[in-house]
Design a protein around this motif. Structure first.
Motif, PDB file in Angstrom:
ATOM      1  N   ILE A 232       0.841  -1.206   0.000  1.00 51.40           N
ATOM      2  CA  ILE A 232       0.000   0.000   0.000  1.00 51.40           C
ATOM      3  C   ILE A 232       0.873   1.252   0.000  1.00 51.40           C
ATOM      4  O   ILE A 232       0.608   2.218  -0.735  1.00 51.40           O
ATOM      5  CB  ILE A 232      -0.930  -0.009   1.233  1.00 51.40           C
ATOM      6  N   ILE A 233       1.935   1.252   0.804  1.00 52.57           N
ATOM      7  CA  ILE A 233       2.825   2.408   0.887  1.00 52.57           C
ATOM      8  C   ILE A 233       3.450   2.687  -0.475  1.00 52.57           C
ATOM      9  O   ILE A 233       3.474   3.833  -0.949  1.00 52.57           O
ATOM     10  CB  ILE A 233       3.913   2.174   1.946  1.00 52.57           C
ATOM     11  N   GLU A 234       3.943   1.630  -1.127  1.00 50.82           N
ATOM     12  CA  GLU A 234       4.616   1.839  -2.407  1.00 50.82           C
ATOM     13  C   GLU A 234       3.646   2.330  -3.481  1.00 50.82           C
ATOM     14  O   GLU A 234       4.024   3.129  -4.344  1.00 50.82           O
ATOM     15  CB  GLU A 234       5.315   0.561  -2.846  1.00 50.82           C
ATOM     16  N   LYS A 235       2.427   1.874  -3.414  1.00 50.01           N
ATOM     17  CA  LYS A 235       1.411   2.357  -4.360  1.00 50.01           C
ATOM     18  C   LYS A 235       1.227   3.865  -4.185  1.00 50.01           C
ATOM     19  O   LYS A 235       1.170   4.627  -5.175  1.00 50.01           O
ATOM     20  CB  LYS A 235       0.096   1.619  -4.124  1.00 50.01           C
ATOM     21  N   ASN A 236       1.166   4.312  -2.942  1.00 47.43           N
ATOM     22  CA  ASN A 236       0.974   5.736  -2.678  1.00 47.43           C
ATOM     23  C   ASN A 236       2.229   6.556  -2.982  1.00 47.43           C
ATOM     24  O   ASN A 236       2.140   7.696  -3.450  1.00 47.43           O
ATOM     25  CB  ASN A 236       0.538   5.940  -1.225  1.00 47.43           C
ATOM     26  N   ILE A 237       3.401   5.972  -2.709  1.00 47.39           N
ATOM     27  CA  ILE A 237       4.637   6.658  -3.076  1.00 47.39           C
ATOM     28  C   ILE A 237       4.664   6.906  -4.576  1.00 47.39           C
ATOM     29  O   ILE A 237       4.958   8.012  -5.046  1.00 47.39           O
ATOM     30  CB  ILE A 237       5.868   5.830  -2.655  1.00 47.39           C
ATOM     31  N   ALA A 238       4.361   5.859  -5.333  1.00 49.24           N
ATOM     32  CA  ALA A 238       4.402   5.972  -6.794  1.00 49.24           C
ATOM     33  C   ALA A 238       3.395   7.015  -7.284  1.00 49.24           C
ATOM     34  O   ALA A 238       3.703   7.830  -8.167  1.00 49.24           O
ATOM     35  CB  ALA A 238       4.130   4.616  -7.431  1.00 49.24           C
TER      36      ALA A 238
ATOM     37  N   SER B  85       4.605  10.501  -9.080  1.00 46.10           N
ATOM     38  CA  SER B  85       4.221  10.690 -10.482  1.00 46.10           C
ATOM     39  C   SER B  85       3.790  12.124 -10.786  1.00 46.10           C
ATOM     40  O   SER B  85       3.695  12.507 -11.949  1.00 46.10           O
ATOM     41  CB  SER B  85       3.094   9.719 -10.862  1.00 46.10           C
ATOM     42  N   LYS B  86       3.536  12.921  -9.746  1.00 43.97           N
ATOM     43  CA  LYS B  86       3.079  14.299  -9.954  1.00 43.97           C
ATOM     44  C   LYS B  86       4.239  15.270 -10.197  1.00 43.97           C
ATOM     45  O   LYS B  86       4.004  16.419 -10.581  1.00 43.97           O
ATOM     46  CB  LYS B  86       2.281  14.771  -8.737  1.00 43.97           C
ATOM     47  N   TYR B  87       5.474  14.825  -9.953  1.00 45.00           N
ATOM     48  CA  TYR B  87       6.615  15.736  -9.996  1.00 45.00           C
ATOM     49  C   TYR B  87       7.677  15.224 -10.962  1.00 45.00           C
ATOM     50  O   TYR B  87       7.851  14.018 -11.150  1.00 45.00           O
ATOM     51  CB  TYR B  87       7.237  15.889  -8.599  1.00 45.00           C
ATOM     52  N   GLU B  88       8.425  16.159 -11.547  1.00 44.01           N
ATOM     53  CA  GLU B  88       9.460  15.784 -12.497  1.00 44.01           C
ATOM     54  C   GLU B  88      10.621  15.048 -11.829  1.00 44.01           C
ATOM     55  O   GLU B  88      11.402  14.383 -12.510  1.00 44.01           O
ATOM     56  CB  GLU B  88       9.965  17.021 -13.251  1.00 44.01           C
TER      57      GLU B  88
ATOM     58  N   ALA C 266      10.399  12.499 -10.301  1.00 46.25           N
ATOM     59  CA  ALA C 266      10.145  11.065 -10.487  1.00 46.25           C
ATOM     60  C   ALA C 266      11.046  10.488 -11.567  1.00 46.25           C
ATOM     61  O   ALA C 266      11.433   9.318 -11.516  1.00 46.25           O
ATOM     62  CB  ALA C 266       8.681  10.838 -10.848  1.00 46.25           C
ATOM     63  N   ASP C 267      11.411  11.308 -12.547  1.00 51.35           N
ATOM     64  CA  ASP C 267      12.216  10.817 -13.667  1.00 51.35           C
ATOM     65  C   ASP C 267      13.590  10.343 -13.221  1.00 51.35           C
ATOM     66  O   ASP C 267      14.190   9.481 -13.863  1.00 51.35           O
ATOM     67  CB  ASP C 267      12.349  11.921 -14.717  1.00 51.35           C
ATOM     68  N   SER C 268      14.093  10.885 -12.115  1.00 46.22           N
ATOM     69  CA  SER C 268      15.433  10.514 -11.640  1.00 46.22           C
ATOM     70  C   SER C 268      15.402   9.393 -10.618  1.00 46.22           C
ATOM     71  O   SER C 268      16.440   9.017 -10.070  1.00 46.22           O
ATOM     72  CB  SER C 268      16.142  11.737 -11.043  1.00 46.22           C
ATOM     73  N   ASN C 269      14.212   8.858 -10.341  1.00 42.70           N
ATOM     74  CA  ASN C 269      14.084   7.794  -9.340  1.00 42.70           C
ATOM     75  C   ASN C 269      13.983   6.450 -10.053  1.00 42.70           C
ATOM     76  O   ASN C 269      12.938   6.080 -10.575  1.00 42.70           O
ATOM     77  CB  ASN C 269      12.840   8.042  -8.484  1.00 42.70           C
ATOM     78  N   ARG C 270      15.083   5.709 -10.083  1.00 41.17           N
ATOM     79  CA  ARG C 270      15.116   4.433 -10.805  1.00 41.17           C
ATOM     80  C   ARG C 270      14.137   3.419 -10.218  1.00 41.17           C
ATOM     81  O   ARG C 270      13.543   2.626 -10.941  1.00 41.17           O
ATOM     82  CB  ARG C 270      16.535   3.869 -10.793  1.00 41.17           C
ATOM     83  N   ASN C 271      13.968   3.459  -8.902  1.00 38.93           N
ATOM     84  CA  ASN C 271      13.025   2.524  -8.285  1.00 38.93           C
ATOM     85  C   ASN C 271      11.594   2.821  -8.705  1.00 38.93           C
ATOM     86  O   ASN C 271      10.763   1.917  -8.822  1.00 38.93           O
ATOM     87  CB  ASN C 271      13.144   2.584  -6.760  1.00 38.93           C
ATOM     88  N   PHE C 272      11.296   4.088  -8.925  1.00 42.05           N
ATOM     89  CA  PHE C 272       9.983   4.474  -9.441  1.00 42.05           C
ATOM     90  C   PHE C 272       9.760   3.863 -10.822  1.00 42.05           C
ATOM     91  O   PHE C 272       8.682   3.349 -11.131  1.00 42.05           O
ATOM     92  CB  PHE C 272       9.872   5.997  -9.495  1.00 42.05           C
ATOM     93  N   LEU C 273      10.796   3.909 -11.657  1.00 42.13           N
ATOM     94  CA  LEU C 273      10.690   3.298 -12.985  1.00 42.13           C
ATOM     95  C   LEU C 273      10.468   1.789 -12.881  1.00 42.13           C
ATOM     96  O   LEU C 273       9.643   1.220 -13.599  1.00 42.13           O
ATOM     97  CB  LEU C 273      11.968   3.584 -13.788  1.00 42.13           C
ATOM     98  N   SER C 274      11.187   1.148 -11.963  1.00 37.97           N
ATOM     99  CA  SER C 274      11.012  -0.306 -11.778  1.00 37.97           C
ATOM    100  C   SER C 274       9.602  -0.626 -11.305  1.00 37.97           C
ATOM    101  O   SER C 274       9.012  -1.638 -11.713  1.00 37.97           O
ATOM    102  CB  SER C 274      12.033  -0.836 -10.773  1.00 37.97           C
TER     103      SER C 274
ATOM    104  N   SER D  89       7.174  -3.104 -13.322  1.00 41.44           N
ATOM    105  CA  SER D  89       6.765  -4.380 -12.722  1.00 41.44           C
ATOM    106  C   SER D  89       5.270  -4.436 -12.451  1.00 41.44           C
ATOM    107  O   SER D  89       4.656  -5.504 -12.515  1.00 41.44           O
ATOM    108  CB  SER D  89       7.541  -4.633 -11.424  1.00 41.44           C
ATOM    109  N   LYS D  90       4.646  -3.291 -12.143  1.00 43.95           N
ATOM    110  CA  LYS D  90       3.216  -3.255 -11.836  1.00 43.95           C
ATOM    111  C   LYS D  90       2.354  -2.880 -13.044  1.00 43.95           C
ATOM    112  O   LYS D  90       1.123  -2.913 -12.952  1.00 43.95           O
ATOM    113  CB  LYS D  90       2.933  -2.258 -10.709  1.00 43.95           C
ATOM    114  N   GLY D  91       2.984  -2.505 -14.149  1.00 37.77           N
ATOM    115  CA  GLY D  91       2.216  -2.098 -15.321  1.00 37.77           C
ATOM    116  C   GLY D  91       1.464  -0.791 -15.117  1.00 37.77           C
ATOM    117  O   GLY D  91       0.456  -0.543 -15.791  1.00 37.77           O
ATOM    118  N   ARG D  92       1.965   0.082 -14.216  1.00 33.40           N
ATOM    119  CA  ARG D  92       1.272   1.343 -13.926  1.00 33.40           C
ATOM    120  C   ARG D  92       1.771   2.455 -14.865  1.00 33.40           C
ATOM    121  O   ARG D  92       2.317   3.464 -14.431  1.00 33.40           O
ATOM    122  CB  ARG D  92       1.477   1.732 -12.467  1.00 33.40           C
TER     123      ARG D  92
END
Length: 774
Positions: free
Chosen positions: A323-329, A333-336, A338-346, A350-353
């Motif tokens: 649940i935490i990771e869903k909310n983190i993502a 996703s609202k801020y630029e 996010a582009d520099s966060n490799r874990n966000f990309l993963s 992995s979740k198809g989001r």
């Protein structure tokens, strides 16, 4: 004439056996008594809020004392709980309300593993008498009175002092005691001292001091999840460098409030569990964001020996992390940033989001700048938009001009895969850069070696990757591409270039030593075809995960009887207390259980990969394309299968680094039990992550579907050094032989598997976590 005699035991040896089976270190004596002292303080705080709680530890040679000013014990508690193994006085509503940590009722047993004399002096809150009891280990008996108890009237502050005299061969030094106790007591809010040095009252939540930092975007929100009935307050700090910190409090499960909070940081990897601020154990949960930190919740339950948390506790935390990771993502996703966060990309991959990828960037030419996907459309500034997966400069110049712009895909995954998926969804036209088949060769035009290779590849795809129908064709391919994989009417078609260096190497083996041919073909498929075959492999789908789950369930049923016979230490203690098993049975099961959880590696069980599994080494390997997903540690990769080789070795080393082994130089065989029961899991593509700290090394293997995770925990006899704590994902390099299953030992941990004496032994445990919830 028939004669009957009494069943007799040597109490001293029994106590040593059971305490050694439960506790991981002689310093566990301190931990257990400090925990009891802390519980006593918590219970007094329910009645008295104006005293100043404290726990004091004194180490002086063979003499140890642990004192507290908690609630103390009555004579009944001393007699029926403290000196009676398996009987706890804290299994009641009052203790639960106070938030006590321990409820197993081990009592004096924790001490007699390493001490020869024990004295307990206790004064119960509100009473006017002090109870003094003591016993010698050498005179302990289950049939005779051997513990002296006296009382004296006096007015004094409530509390308990434990005086222990250590065995002659046992010494606890101050520095090691502080090092051992720190993970358990460092976050207690009350003072805990060892020889006058305070080792508690640290803070783990630094978010409160960071919210004014100009480099931070702070978001507070109330989060609820209908599927799990969780609700919580979450504070997310997004740093401008793309990393994240999270603080959770006010957590509830349905109508029940869960006391405590959580503090997590991206990149920390290791999550440690606390209960009412008292340290319990590391929590083995898989995290896309590599979250680490503290989970301090009243619902967490340790096992009797503190070596781990209960399965229910781990699953509870795992659901919260999801649940935490869903909310983190969703927040990132609202801020630029996010582009520099490799874990966000993963996470997105992995979740198809892909709906969260609006702030992910892609290069645009001829402007030669980066734009975010929320601005991408089929036309931008009246110019047609195309995208290109290659790097040919002439193609780029042709389409990046005054009339059209060209989006250039990244060379790294998972960013590249995300970009391509979103461009497809946005219906952006692709500039063809696909290699073409110039000529297909008929069977009559193939050499015997080439024909044999086509048959072996088809067989490997069917047996190892469950691809039922496939076709392998030799061809001339443009762009100097070594192979092309496609699907036509549910038939996987593979085109092989006649001039490919890897293929020529495999054909050379067929001519020079046909015995090695099968192994080389399997390695060729794994290393050079699988990255392109992955979308067509059934195991990476939901249906594939379902099929694997059914296989694992059958294996589980086969071993149910054996597992129940083994039991665990909690069930063992409960059966003893409830009178279901006598002491003779307890000793037998305890001994069997210890053997079942111990791995032993002798010096003669160390070998080399070159000698034991030479097929892997003999293959000449061409450098992989940087875009191959097999280079990404977050991607699921099949194992290396050498099923024709059998080895008695449990540790394999290499004489040098090999690309086909991802340059790992040491490999550890997992237990025979996991080989026999969970081999089907490891035959599937999976990811590999390693977390290490204190006495534990934890391997986390996750199935390609992300729905099945296998945890393999190694508990070393010796504690890792303080600076040896960490975690990381590694490229999957699982090796499966005919009778062994090997996984890499990362360079940071090789020294702990270097056998200096005759043998090395350690405890192992494993567990499967299944999640089919959408």
């Amino acid at each position: 004439m028939e004669e009957k005699i009494k069943f007799q035991i040597e109490a001293e040896k029994v106590l040593k056996l059971l305490s050694n089976d439960i506790y991981d270190s002689p310093y566990a004596l301190l931990r257990e008594n400090v925990q009891n002292a802390y519980d006593a303080i918590l219970m007094r705080q329910q009645k008295d809020s104006i005293f100043e709680p404290q726990i004091t530890i004194s180490l002086n040679g063979q003499q140890i004392s642990i004192s507290d000013n908690g609630i103390g014990m009555t004579k009944e508690t001393v007699t029926n709980n403290y000196w009676k193994a398996g009987s706890s006085g804290k299994n009641n509503a009052e203790a639960r309300k106070a938030g006590v940590v321990g409820t197993f009722g081990i009592g004096a047993m924790a001490n007699f593993g390493i001490c020869k004399h024990l004295k307990v002096e206790t004064h119960f809150w509100g009473e006017n008498y002090t109870i003094i009891s003591d016993a010698d280990k050498s005179t302990l008996s289950v049939t005779e009175d051997c513990i002296s108890i006296t009382s004296k009237e006096e007015q004094r502050e409530s509390g308990t002092i434990i005086y222990a005299t250590l065995d002659d061969d046992c010494v606890l030094n101050e520095s090691s005691a502080i090092q051992y106790l720190a993970p358990y007591v460092q976050y207690l809010k009350i003072p805990v001292t060892i020889n006058g040095k305070i080792i508690s009252q640290k803070a783990y939540n630094i978010i409160a001091t960071e919210v004014t930092n100009s480099n931070i975007i702070s978001v507070s929100k109330n989060v609820s999840d209908v599927n799990t009935t969780f609700s919580m307050n979450m504070q997310i700090l997004n740093y401008t460098n793309g990393t994240v910190r999270i603080y959770i409090n006010n957590l509830s499960l349905g109508s029940n409030v869960v006391q405590g909070d959580m503090y997590l940081e991206q990149g920390k990897n290791l999550i440690y569990g606390l209960r009412n601020n008292f340290g319990l154990a590391a929590i083995p949960v898989n995290s896309n964001f590599n979250l680490g930190g503290i989970v301090n919740l009243s619902i967490l339950q340790p096992t009797a020996g503190r070596e781990a948390l209960s399965r229910e506790s781990i699953e509870f935390v795992s659901k919260i992390i999801t649940i935490i990771e869903k909310n983190i993502a969703e927040e990132l996703s609202k801020y630029e940033i996010a582009d520099s966060n490799r874990n966000f990309l993963s996470y997105i991959y992995s979740k198809g989001r892909y709906d969260l990828a609006g702030k992910i960037k892609i290069q645009i030419r001829p402007a030669n700048t980066q734009i975010t996907f929320d601005t991408v459309a089929t036309k931008i500034s009246d110019k047609d938009i195309y995208y290109y997966t290659g790097s040919d400069s002439q193609t780029i110049e042709q389409y990046a001009n005054e009339n059209s712009s060209l989006l250039i895909l990244s060379g790294e995954n998972p960013r590249r895969s995300i970009q391509q998926q979103i461009l497809f969804q946005k219906q952006i036209p692709q500039i063809p850069d696909s290699p073409s088949i110039i000529k297909e060769y008929s069977t009559s035009e193939l050499s015997s070696a080439e024909f044999a290779l086509t048959l072996r590849i088809i067989g490997t795809l069917k047996d190892d990757y469950l691809i039922g129908e496939s076709k392998v064709v030799f061809a001339d391919i443009s762009h100097q591409v070594p192979n092309i994989v496609s699907s036509n009417n549910n038939i996987v078609v593979i085109y092989l270039s006649k001039t490919s260096g890897n293929i020529l190497q495999v054909l050379k083996i067929y001519k020079e030593d046909a015995r090695l041919f099968d192994g080389f073909v399997k390695d060729f498929v794994r290393n050079h075809l699988y990255p392109k075959l992955a979308p067509f492999v059934p195991s990476s789908t939901r249906q594939g995960a379902d099929a694997l789950y059914r296989i694992l369930q059958k294996n589980k049923e086969l071993y149910t009887i054996e597992y129940e016979e083994m039991g665990d230490i909690e069930a063992l203690m409960k059966d003893y207390v409830d009178g279901k098993k006598d002491l003779k049975e307890i000793l037998k099961i305890s001994s069997n259980q210890q053997k079942a959880h111990t791995q032993i590696v002798d010096r003669n069980q160390i070998g080399t990969v070159e000698q034991e599994l030479s097929t892997i080494i003999n293959q000449s390997v061409m450098p992989k394309d940087k875009n191959d997903i097999s280079n990404d540690a977050t991607m699921a990769i099949p194992p290396i299968k050498i099923l024709s080789n059998e080895t008695s070795k449990k540790i394999l080393k290499t004489e040098s680094q090999y690309p086909q082994l991802n340059n790992f130089t040491s490999f550890l065989a997992l237990s025979d039990k996991i080989f026999s029961r969970q081999l089907d899991f490891f035959l599937e593509p999976h990811t590999t992550k390693i977390i290490w700290g204190m006495h534990k090394i934890l391997y986390i293997f996750t199935h390609a579907s992300s729905r099945i995770t296998l945890y393999y925990e190694i508990e070393l006899k010796n504690k890792l050094s303080d600076n040896q704590t960490g975690g990381k994902s590694i490229p999957t390099t699982t090796i499966i032989s005919k009778n062994r299953l090997f996984v890499p030992i990362i360079p940071e941990l090789i020294s702990h598997f270097d056998i200096q004496q005759q043998s090395l032994s350690f405890y192992v445990r494993y567990d499967l976590i299944i999640d089919f919830k959408e």
